[in-house]
Structure formats: structure tokens, C-alpha cells
Design an enzyme around this catalytic site. Structure first.
Site, short mmCIF file in Angstrom:
data_model
loop_
_atom_site.label_atom_id
_atom_site.label_comp_id
_atom_site.label_asym_id
_atom_site.label_seq_id
_atom_site.Cartn_x
_atom_site.Cartn_y
_atom_site.Cartn_z
N GLU A 102 21.63 46.53 41.42
CA GLU A 102 23.45 46.74 41.72
C GLU A 102 23.47 45.13 42.36
O GLU A 102 23.12 44.14 42.82
CB GLU A 102 22.69 47.11 42.75
CG GLU A 102 24.32 47.58 43.19
CD GLU A 102 25.78 48.26 41.96
OE1 GLU A 102 26.02 47.19 41.21
OE2 GLU A 102 26.25 49.59 42.12
N ASP A 103 25.12 44.98 42.54
CA ASP A 103 26.01 43.61 43.08
C ASP A 103 25.93 44.15 44.21
O ASP A 103 26.47 42.86 44.91
CB ASP A 103 27.21 43.62 42.08
CG ASP A 103 28.22 44.98 41.93
OD1 ASP A 103 27.77 45.90 42.51
OD2 ASP A 103 29.47 45.03 41.71
N ASP A 106 27.57 48.73 48.76
CA ASP A 106 29.29 49.08 50.11
C ASP A 106 29.09 50.54 51.24
O ASP A 106 27.82 50.39 52.04
CB ASP A 106 30.43 49.45 49.30
CG ASP A 106 31.39 49.79 49.94
OD1 ASP A 106 31.32 49.20 51.16
OD2 ASP A 106 32.47 49.78 49.75
N ARG A 168 35.78 38.77 37.75
CA ARG A 168 34.23 39.28 37.03
C ARG A 168 33.65 38.03 36.77
O ARG A 168 32.34 37.17 37.10
CB ARG A 168 34.09 39.89 36.38
CG ARG A 168 34.36 41.42 36.43
CD ARG A 168 33.59 42.55 35.50
NE ARG A 168 33.99 44.03 35.65
CZ ARG A 168 33.74 44.88 36.49
NH1 ARG A 168 33.03 44.44 37.88
NH2 ARG A 168 34.32 45.52 37.03
#
Ligand code: IMP
Ligand code: MG
Length: 187
Positions: A102-103, A106, A168
Site C-alpha cells: 500500500e502507498d 492514514d 501520481r
């Protein structure tokens, strides 16, 4: 490389070089930990993870399958934190060693949902690799096994992360600043 729009300016938060270094470090750990696995499957969470995932997996020398999962949060009109599946993986993960990529983590709602969903399918193991960790915003606990950088509560873009689907393809992680933001910073 995208350029900022009028009224927007970009500040580099994590440089391309620091990203490269971190990706190599994470790859080394993953290579070590999965050296004996013959059932590895890397699952990227679309779309944000693709730049990170592509750089990372090129440095993994353990045989593996690659697949993708896509989730989205419902709008604020429904239950906060409710996650919708947009694309499921193509293959069975039963008995496999799942490495979820995953980036950013949060609030943790997305990963929490994906992890519990994948857990029902009886994989042999599930670990999470996330490039960024915004831990100050966490609402749901998520264990990050391979974490790149812990960052402050800032909205970041680049290296897969978007603002309204833009930015992106920046090769670094940046913070988008509007004139009102920079004013705040000066106060
Ligand atoms: P969650 O709040 O942990 O469920 O994160 C949901 C998704 O929000 C992440 O996978 C990202 O796609 C997106 N997101 C969270 N913080 C940022 C940010 O700073 N920039 C861009 N996207 C973000
Ligand atoms: Mg994402």
C-alpha cells in the site's frame, strides 16, 4: 512530470534518492524474511501503490505471483470509514503468503477492511508493506510489518499518490501548498 497548477506550489518532502534507498532497504528485509517461501503473492492496493510496488518487486528475488486489489471509501454521506471493494484479486490466496502493498496508511480504515477480508480466505500468512505511515490520523489499528516513512499529518502527492487523480507520476513525495497554506505556515 506534472507541473503544479496556478495557485499551487510543490515542496519536496521525500526525495527520489531517499525513496530509492528506502525501497532497497525494504526489499532486502522482504528477501530475507521470505527466502524460504514458495507461496508468495504480492497484492498491490490500486492505484496508489503501483509506482512503489513496481520499484520494490523488481528487487525481490523470491518467486512470487503479483495481483491487485482496489478499494474505495464511500462519500461522507454514508457511514464514515465504510470501505467498498472495486476490484478483487484474480486468484485464490488460500495457503499462500500474502504481502499486501500500500502507498499510505492514514485513518487505517481501508487496510483494516482489506486485511480482515483477506484473512477470511485462509492464507498461510499476511503481512503489510506500506511506504508511508500517517500514524497521527489513525482511527483503526493496523499492523505495518514493513513501513517506509512515518510522516506528519500532511496531504502528500507523488510516487503513486494523487490529488484529484493528478501528480501520481511525480518521482518524489511532495506536499502541495496553496497560498493559504503557506500563509498558515508563516503565522
Ligand atoms: P485510510 O484513511 O487509511 O483508509 O486511507 C485511504 C486512502 O486515502 C489511502 O490508501 C490513500 O489512497 C488516500 N490517502 C490518505 N492520505 C493521503 C495523502 O496524504 N495523499 C494522497 N492520498 C492519501
Ligand atoms: Mg491508496
Amino acid at each position: 512530470m506534472p507541473t503544479p497548477q496556478e495557485n499551487e506550489s510543490l515542496r519536496v518532502l521525500i526525495s527520489q534518492r531517499d525513496l530509492e534507498r528506502k525501497v532497497s532497504e525494504l526489499a532486502e528485509r522482504i528477501n530475507r524474511d521470505y527466502a524460504d517461501s514458495d507461496q508468495l503473492i504480492a497484492i498491490g492496493v490500486l492505484k496508489g501503490s503501483v509506482f512503489f510496488m513496481s520499484d520494490l518487486l523488481k528487487q525481490i528475488d523470491v518467486p512470487m505471483q503479483v495481483d491487485f486489489f482496489q478499494a474505495a471509501s464511500y462519500g461522507s454521506s454514508t457511514v464514515p470509514g465504510e470501505v467498498r471493494i472495486k476490484r478483487d484479486v484474480d486468484v485464490s490466496i488460500r495457503g499462500k503468503d500474502v504481502l499486501l502493498i500500500e502507498d499510505i496508511v492514514d485513518t487505517g480504515h481501508t487496510l483494516n477492511t482489506i486485511l480482515s477480508l483477506l484473512g477470511f480466505r485462509e492464507p498461510r500468512s499476511v503481512r503489510l508493506c506500506a511506504l508511508l505511515d500517517k500514524s497521527a490520523r489513525r482511527e483503526k489499528e493496523v499492523k505495518i510489518d514493513y513501513s517506509g516513512f512515518e510522516i506528519d499529518d500532511l496531504f502528500v502527492i507523488g510516487y503513486g499518490l494523487d490529488f484529484n487523480e493528478k501528480y501520481r507520476n511525480l518521482p518524489y513525495i511532495g506536499v502541495l501548498e496553496t497560498p493559504s497554506d503557506s500563509q498558515e505556515e508563516n503565522e
